[in-house]
Design a protein around this motif. Structure first.
Motif, PDB file in Angstrom:
ATOM      1  N   TYR A  72      -2.426   0.235  -4.430  1.00 14.55           N
ATOM      2  CA  TYR A  72      -2.291  -1.146  -3.981  1.00 14.55           C
ATOM      3  C   TYR A  72      -1.774  -2.027  -5.112  1.00 14.55           C
ATOM      4  O   TYR A  72      -2.238  -1.926  -6.262  1.00 14.55           O
ATOM      5  CB  TYR A  72      -3.640  -1.694  -3.508  1.00 14.55           C
ATOM      6  CG  TYR A  72      -4.279  -0.897  -2.399  1.00 14.55           C
ATOM      7  CD1 TYR A  72      -3.767  -0.953  -1.103  1.00 14.55           C
ATOM      8  CD2 TYR A  72      -5.377  -0.092  -2.649  1.00 14.55           C
ATOM      9  CE1 TYR A  72      -4.343  -0.213  -0.084  1.00 14.55           C
ATOM     10  CE2 TYR A  72      -5.965   0.643  -1.631  1.00 14.55           C
ATOM     11  CZ  TYR A  72      -5.446   0.583  -0.355  1.00 14.55           C
ATOM     12  OH  TYR A  72      -6.017   1.318   0.655  1.00 14.55           O
TER      13      TYR A  72
ATOM     14  N   ASN B 114      -3.345  -4.776  -9.583  1.00 17.09           N
ATOM     15  CA  ASN B 114      -3.184  -3.512  -8.858  1.00 17.09           C
ATOM     16  C   ASN B 114      -4.486  -2.749  -8.868  1.00 17.09           C
ATOM     17  O   ASN B 114      -5.405  -3.033  -9.647  1.00 17.09           O
ATOM     18  CB  ASN B 114      -2.062  -2.667  -9.460  1.00 17.09           C
ATOM     19  CG  ASN B 114      -2.243  -2.333 -10.925  1.00 17.09           C
ATOM     20  OD1 ASN B 114      -1.545  -2.887 -11.766  1.00 17.09           O
ATOM     21  ND2 ASN B 114      -3.170  -1.430 -11.260  1.00 17.09           N
ATOM     22  N   SER B 115      -4.575  -1.762  -7.978  1.00 12.05           N
ATOM     23  CA  SER B 115      -5.765  -0.920  -7.895  1.00 12.05           C
ATOM     24  C   SER B 115      -5.733   0.139  -8.985  1.00 12.05           C
ATOM     25  O   SER B 115      -4.798   0.208  -9.795  1.00 12.05           O
ATOM     26  CB  SER B 115      -5.826  -0.266  -6.514  1.00 12.05           C
ATOM     27  OG  SER B 115      -4.684   0.559  -6.317  1.00 12.05           O
TER      28      SER B 115
ATOM     29  N   SER C 218       0.866  -1.172   0.000  1.00 12.95           N
ATOM     30  CA  SER C 218       0.000   0.000   0.000  1.00 12.95           C
ATOM     31  C   SER C 218       0.905   1.224   0.000  1.00 12.95           C
ATOM     32  O   SER C 218       1.704   1.405   0.918  1.00 12.95           O
ATOM     33  CB  SER C 218      -0.902   0.008   1.231  1.00 12.95           C
ATOM     34  OG  SER C 218      -1.627   1.232   1.319  1.00 12.95           O
TER      35      SER C 218
END
Length: 812
Positions: free
Chosen positions: A711, A738-739, A691
């Motif tokens: 993330y 991933n975000s 994070s």
């Protein structure tokens, strides 16, 4: 005898026996103890690794020459039995037998014919506890041993170094069937691969863009473009990611961290492997890996890697990607002096990835990214990145032995490389003219030519003093680097293109340099002086590391229609340092922390002052813990970092990166989690989660930091059946993603989200006799996804479902 001398001998023997695959554990036992019963859980694997685990479990010294173990498989060994019983199972059907050795050890010999000594000489016992001797870094399966060449202390166990260094071992590379070393770094927390319009791979590490990659610890950070060469996967042994300011390795730091690729080296172990691969889009590979002692010589070994691959096209429809490698190297040692020399020549024609963009005006606020179907070729199917690189390298080391109670070792590494690049690509401009047909947008082809010559040298003098209650390692280093780079760029006329249809197509843009050609030249040298101290005490539980270095750079940057129209000369200097400690709280947990400071010189011009921009400064706080679980076969690392950069240069949105805007700073904070190793016999995993929050420190820059997802996560596991009729069968499965990540057009005030993604991969493999077979499917669900992007006019489209079949045959 003095402790320093004794310690030196153990280090020398460890390095020699690494390549020879000998294994023993500390301690001395009598042949009677060879009959003692131990509980073994040794998975099936190559004979050297199986014997390694038997010796570690039983605490029994075992010796054998290189040639006897090469190419043989054994195991699994399970249950409560004696050492000799375990070895009897491992050696069944091999024609080898166990015999008593000196000082209560055991020796593996040929059952008939020449003795083991005649075949190559017994390997002396070495003192190892948490390291394997099956390779030079002590890696065991997915679990890393020493920190390797990602630092200036390559023989230090990872748990003793108070810096986060993540390693992707050769077993991980094999299990995941990666075809490029750059794909491997996605196993590491806080690292993602982003889109870059220049043809060179760009990474994000802890929120900062990184494009430089060192090879065997040698790099030239701070000199701008590092070329477009990718080390072919058939020459890669392991990949290391050093987090935070990297002055310990390169002097001038890289943002967020650095990536080091360790290549294969000469070895005492006989290697005669042939590999073939076949995959989607007509991808074909033939590779040879030969190595071992040179017959009729003493102490002389070699490694020869030869490979070639070709694909009919890539997933974007661009044709004729190919790669060729020839990499011979030879090494001689007499136990105290080691000389290595080698050459690497590679020729690569890589196809562009598929990428899309966000329109500058009129973008759909809900779905701003233009959806381009995979396989839609833009402009011309023969667009390419062509690279030809020749590297000549040498290493020299000498162990002077005990001098005034200290062990003194000299090391010198040098590499010279020359490279030529010819790039045909294109760029979306994101705009459209009022009279353009609906759905059309402006774009143009770009032709660039690069050439560079680079020389990098690292000199180290290491003194080690062992007082019994404490061990001190002092390293004095001098680094020298020089680069000569030239670039020419020609832009084709702007064209209206329908990106969804890929029409109209055009002839390949191959102009001769003219009055419209833009040139860039960079000439520079760098000289760095470093002092490093590592102190181990309290029964080897406390490990303190400190290093400081001073770097002096001189370079000249020119640009314009001649390459010298706008010339600037810079002479940046800087001091960088690292200080930290690691403490073994228990045998199964080590706490560590460090503070590091680094600087990054720039050769670009500050667009406000007209002068060369001042170097960027970086400051890092990092704290973490390493857990060693399941009989220390599984390593779990948890860390927190706070990284700040000041005097940051940002490329000018209009003039490009030769001119920069300087902002007060950027900050990056986050937590990272990594796990790798063996859960139970035959089941290995590697996983990560991070994070990261990145932002500009100046209120003038309120946009989110482009190209950085908050993330990232990955997980890969494989299980090999240990016994029964299906023993040797391996199943693997994993996922990564991933975000959402922000992107923008640089100078614009608007920001957009690039959606996050998760993809899944699977593998099945089978090892028998001398064969190793594997079938891998990537992106099983055929997920359509975008890569994080630093610019809204270059958003990479990920590859769809694809497969790769590979087969390896070992003649030894």
């Amino acid at each position: 005898m003095k402790n320093g001398s004794s310690h030196a001998r153990r280090l020398r023997v460890a390095m020699l026996s690494t390549a020879a695959l000998g294994l023993v554990l500390a301690g001395r036992v009598t042949p009677v103890f060879a009959q003692a019963v131990h509980t073994f859980e040794v998975p099936r694997g190559d004979l050297a690794t199986v014997v390694t685990r038997i010796a570690r479990t039983a605490g029994t010294p075992i010796a054998f020459p290189a040639g006897l173990a090469s190419g043989r498989m054994a195991g699994p060994i399970q249950g409560s039995i004696s050492v000799q019983g375990a070895l009897a199972q491992a050696l069944a059907g091999t024609g080898l037998q166990v015999a008593p050795g000196p000082a209560g050890s055991l020796t593996i010999r040929a059952a008939t014919g020449p003795s083991a000594a005649a075949a190559g000489g017994d390997v002396a016992a070495i003192d190892v506890t948490d390291e394997a001797a099956a390779n030079r870094y002590g890696d065991v399966g997915f679990q890393a041993g020493d920190v390797g060449l990602g630092s200036r202390i390559p023989n230090a166990p990872a748990k003793e170094v108070p810096i986060t260094i993540n390693t992707i071992t050769s077993k991980v590379l094999q299990s995941q069937a990666v075809t490029t070393a750059t794909d491997a770094v996605q196993n590491v927390s806080g690292v993602s691969i982003g889109s870059s319009s220049g043809g060179a791979t760009a990474f994000t590490i802890r929120g900062f863009t990184v494009s430089d990659v060192t090879v065997n610890g040698l790099g030239a950070t701070g000199f701008g473009n590092s070329g477009f060469t990718q080390i072919p996967i058939d020459e890669v042994e392991r990949v290391e990611v050093l987090k935070g300011p990297t002055s310990i390795l390169t002097g001038a730091t890289t943002r967020g961290g650095g990536i080091n690729i360790t290549t294969k080296r000469p070895t005492d172990r006989v290697i005669q492997d042939v590999s073939v691969r076949y995959g989607s889009y007509g991808y074909k590979t033939l590779a040879f890996d030969f190595g071992g002692p040179l017959a009729g010589t003493e102490g002389l070994t070699y490694r020869f890697n030869l490979s070639g691959n070709k694909a009919d096209e890539n997933y974007a429809g661009y044709r004729d990607a190919r790669e060729y490698l020839i990499a011979p190297s030879v090494q001689w040692t007499d136990g105290s002096t080691t000389l290595l020399a080698g050459v690497r020549y590679s020729e690569q024609s890589r196809s562009p990835i598929q990428y899309t963009f966000i329109p500058r005006l009129g973008a759909d606020p809900n779905n701003p990214i233009i959806h381009i179907p995979r396989g839609t070729t833009q402009f011309n199917p023969n667009l390419h990145y062509l690279d030809q690189t020749m590297a000549v390298f040498s290493e020299q080391s000498h162990d002077f032995g005990d001098i005034l109670g200290m062990n003194l070792v000299f090391n010198n590494k040098i590499r010279y490389e020359t490279s030529a690049n010819d790039i045909n690509s294109f760029a979306w401009l994101g705009s459209r003219a009022p009279r353009d047909p609906a759905g059309n947008y402006n774009a143009r082809q770009v032709n660039s030519k690069y050439s560079f010559n680079r020389l990098v040298e690292q000199f180290d003098l290491t003194a080690t003093y062992d007082a019994g209650f404490a061990r001190q390692t002092s390293k004095f280093s001098v680094d020298y680097k020089t680069i000569d780079l030239s670039q020419s760029t020609n832009n084709a006329p702007i064209t209206s293109i329908n990106p969804v249809l890929g029409l109209p197509q055009q002839a390949l843009f191959r102009p001769e340099n003219s009055i419209g050609t833009a040139y860039t030249t960079v000439n520079g040298t760098g000289l760095g002086y470093q002092y490093l101290e590592k102190f181990d005490t309290l029964d080897n539980r406390l490990h303190i590391l400190g290093q400081v270095r001073y770097d002096d750079y001189r370079y000249r940057n020119g640009s314009g229609i001649t390459g010298n129209d706008r010339a600037s000369v810079a002479k940046p200097t800087g001091i960088s340092w690292t200080a930290g400690g690691a403490f073994d709280v228990t045998p199964y947990f080590t706490a560590y922390g460090n503070r590091s400071a680094g600087f990054l010189p720039t050769y670009s011009v500050n667009n406000l002052t007209g002068l060369t921009a001042e170097p960027e400064q970086q400051d890092l706080y990092e704290y973490g813990g390493r857990f060693f679980l399941l009989d220390k076969k599984l390593t779990l690392t948890l860390s927190y970092f706070d990284l700040r950069a000041t005097n940051v240069s940002i490329c000018d949105a209009i003039l490009g990166c030769n001119f920069v805007q300087v902002v007060p700073g950027q900050s990056s904070k986050g937590v990272e989690f990594d796990i790798q190793g063996e859960i139970f016999p035959g089941f290995n995993i590697i996983g990560s989660f991070s994070s990261t929050k990145v932002k500009y420190e100046s209120p003038l820059f309120s946009l989110p930091f482009a190209g950085t997802p908050q993330y990232t996560a990955s997980l890969w596991g494989s299980y090999t059946i240990q016994d029964g009729p299906m023993h040797g069968l391996t199943l693997g499965f994993g996922a990564r993603g991933n975000s959402n990540s922000p992107t923008n057009y640089g100078g614009d005030t608007s920001a957009f989200n690039v959606p996050g993604y998760v993809t899944a991969d699977a593998m099945i493999g089978y090892d028998f006799d001398r064969w190793s077979l594997q079938f891998k499917i990537n992106n099983m669900m055929n997920k359509y996804y975008y890569q994080p992007s630093y610019s809204a006019n270059y958003i990479g489209i990920g590859q769809g479902r694809n497969f790769l079949f590979s087969a390896k045959y070992s003649f030894q």
